[in-house]
Design an enzyme around this catalytic site. Sequence first.
Site, mmCIF file in Angstrom:
data_model
loop_
_atom_site.group_PDB
_atom_site.id
_atom_site.type_symbol
_atom_site.label_atom_id
_atom_site.label_comp_id
_atom_site.label_asym_id
_atom_site.label_seq_id
_atom_site.Cartn_x
_atom_site.Cartn_y
_atom_site.Cartn_z
ATOM 1 N N SER A 173 0.822 -1.201 0.000
ATOM 2 C CA SER A 173 0.000 0.000 0.000
ATOM 3 C C SER A 173 0.865 1.263 0.000
ATOM 4 O O SER A 173 1.768 1.399 -0.828
ATOM 5 C CB SER A 173 -0.947 -0.036 1.209
ATOM 6 O OG SER A 173 -1.889 0.999 1.167
ATOM 7 N N MET A 174 0.630 2.203 0.921
ATOM 8 C CA MET A 174 1.427 3.413 0.988
ATOM 9 C C MET A 174 2.886 3.106 1.255
ATOM 10 O O MET A 174 3.768 3.910 0.927
ATOM 11 C CB MET A 174 0.888 4.349 2.079
ATOM 12 C CG MET A 174 1.535 5.726 2.092
ATOM 13 S SD MET A 174 0.976 6.777 3.444
ATOM 14 C CE MET A 174 2.016 6.147 4.791
ATOM 15 N N ASP A 217 -8.486 -2.802 -6.489
ATOM 16 C CA ASP A 217 -8.493 -3.769 -5.381
ATOM 17 C C ASP A 217 -9.416 -3.334 -4.239
ATOM 18 O O ASP A 217 -9.325 -3.859 -3.134
ATOM 19 C CB ASP A 217 -7.075 -4.013 -4.860
ATOM 20 C CG ASP A 217 -6.449 -2.809 -4.165
ATOM 21 O OD1 ASP A 217 -7.122 -1.759 -4.039
ATOM 22 O OD2 ASP A 217 -5.283 -2.904 -3.734
ATOM 23 N N HIS A 255 -7.587 -5.186 -0.965
ATOM 24 C CA HIS A 255 -6.367 -4.431 -0.687
ATOM 25 C C HIS A 255 -5.565 -4.966 0.499
ATOM 26 O O HIS A 255 -4.327 -5.035 0.428
ATOM 27 C CB HIS A 255 -6.734 -2.963 -0.447
ATOM 28 C CG HIS A 255 -5.559 -2.061 -0.292
ATOM 29 N ND1 HIS A 255 -4.655 -1.831 -1.305
ATOM 30 C CD2 HIS A 255 -5.123 -1.318 0.769
ATOM 31 C CE1 HIS A 255 -3.726 -0.991 -0.884
ATOM 32 N NE2 HIS A 255 -3.987 -0.663 0.362
#
Length: 695
Positions: free
Chosen positions: A272-273, A586, A641
């Site tokens: 993710s980030m 996602d 996700h």
Amino acid sequence: MHPIKRKKGSKSASANARAAKSNHQSDFSAIHEKDAPTKKRFQTYLAVLISMLALRWLLSPTQTLPFSKPDNIDSKGQLQMVFDEFFAANVQPLWDRAFNGTQHVLEESSRVGHQLKKQNARVKHPVVIVPGFVTSALELWEGENCMKKNFRQRLWGSASMARTFFSDRDCWRKHLQLNPQTGMDPDNIRVRSAQGFESADTFIATYWVWSKMIENLADVGYDGSSMSMMSYDWRLGYEYLEQRDGFFTKLKAAIETHHKTSGEKAVLVSHSMGCTVTYYFLQWVVTDAKYGGGGGGKDWIENHVHSFVNIAGTLLGVPKSIPALLSGELKDIAVLMPQVGDLLEQFFGRKIRKNLWNTWGSLYGMLPKGGDAIWGSGADLEVEINSSEAPTIVWNNGTEGFCSSSSTSVIDNTTPTDKQPITDVGFTDAELDLHIPASRYWSMKQTIDYLVRNGGGYGPRIKSIFSFDSKQGWKERSSSVNKRKHWHDPVASPLPYAPSLKMYCLYGTGLPTERSYFYELSCDQVSASKEVGADQTCIADNPEATCSNRTTSSGGDPPESPFYIDVAAKSEMQNITSGVRFSDGDGSVPLLSLGYMCQKFAEPRSRHNPSGIKVFTRERKHEVEISLADPGRMGPRSGEHVDILGNVGVIEDLVRIATGLDVEEMVDKDIIVSDLKNIVKRLDQHTSGGLKNAV
């Protein structure tokens, strides 16, 4: 009867059952003891409940919740019925899982790691993990009087999180927000990331995050000597991670230490980030210290990093950061509010959310990258739109001035994108005070420019650590001190020199994912915003700047945002539900962000990959396999996700990459199950789209 009340009514039976299972008590057994105060027990129940829902709101796939229409709720009985429906669908499964003592652990023989061990998979490359947004715990190290009793307790990522929130909401928020003028710690408050594997293996109770990955790597021999979890304060702007905590220096040292002790280059894994943070690190580490970098030299990555495994990465940002910053809304919350809004707003209202989130520099770092050249053509939208561009925000109030004294013209929300852009709207003085661009359709550039100028406190100061001008960033030399503002943006900053490095893009597809929004303006709130800001002086880098919607020098919060997601906007044909247009992805990150740059990196002689790093894109089509032993999650083949971290295909890829087991035969090839190839083609062929126009 409400499920909670039934539990209370069966107290003696539950007590007997617990006595029979005394050797198998759950982590929450303390709350069941007979001498535990009723208030403490109830607070703990609420803590688990709200903490789990908080993570689901922030990270779960966006979907319409099964409520009755707001117009049908006209009595207490009907409101109770709606709440019961919500509770049964969203809360009860999490509740049962948290308190029945069940721990979802796959049998050893079923785990991918165990199967690969039989094929002689063994520890080879050390693994360094960089987690994502909100999925690692935050601890209190210094606080004000209202929080001193919670020294070194988790304010985020444990049952104590929501218990503290309910006992003193304002105190909790004050300790989780950052100083809006500096982007750093408020005075007398220090909240830091927890460390070690336990900081991000589970979020709360049995809501796993990295635990499945860690367990499968352990099956083939990995442990704390060959693997590290590099958690960080995910609220901070990326430059401040190094300035305050020395995070990138510590990450560099961890990789170097693993390399020295193992003799092997490291596998750098992010989610993710964490992908954006890692991309920033790869730019930072090779840049000379006098330009704000880590001073590792041009060959550092080539000498220390074997591969970069990017799982569900936010390479080109996430549109859902826009409503979070603009109005304090997430799509699920916007749908929820008409039904049980009073319940939600009482504890964590829209104004509170917006003012908290606007102090987190990380959310600005997740704004979409590449501007209108990437996001404006609509190449990733399944349905053609009449406009020559795909707007990021459409204002549905009308065309005659949103808040004029005359009757406002309202656009038919059932087909909100069938209208041509209107570029000369008659705005009132109050609207102009909010610096609203005079257009009913906002492009990605207009939207981000507005957020940067009018963000809740950060505003122009965010420009000191982030730039969203990819074209200008591409022109900046790597030796320029301004280049660091673009390290988060792969459109502006090419992959570094590392010819033997491999990059893997692993992510899920097949879930509706937020792409753009339909908003309306509250005329009453516009006037209120103007009145609140009238006697306050704004703090800004430019003393002549007008910034009436930001945190003020008086120390108070900005006024409540007059903007709302228009949940009435809908069009099944155009994938618009409750004010949100969806594309493939996602559930949190659109396909355009997940895969476009990976495809461009892999092109021969790509300007964005000058040393020819091998880049592989491996998609996983979302498949749901609900398990009673793992409620709230979508199974071992989910592409969602967060669930992707438990996807058996992704786990197998990572274990093979780390151990070197048949990597070339089994992993070093693309798997494309979405429409990604056609999206890339359409975008690049667009007259004003694609990388050629972005830089």
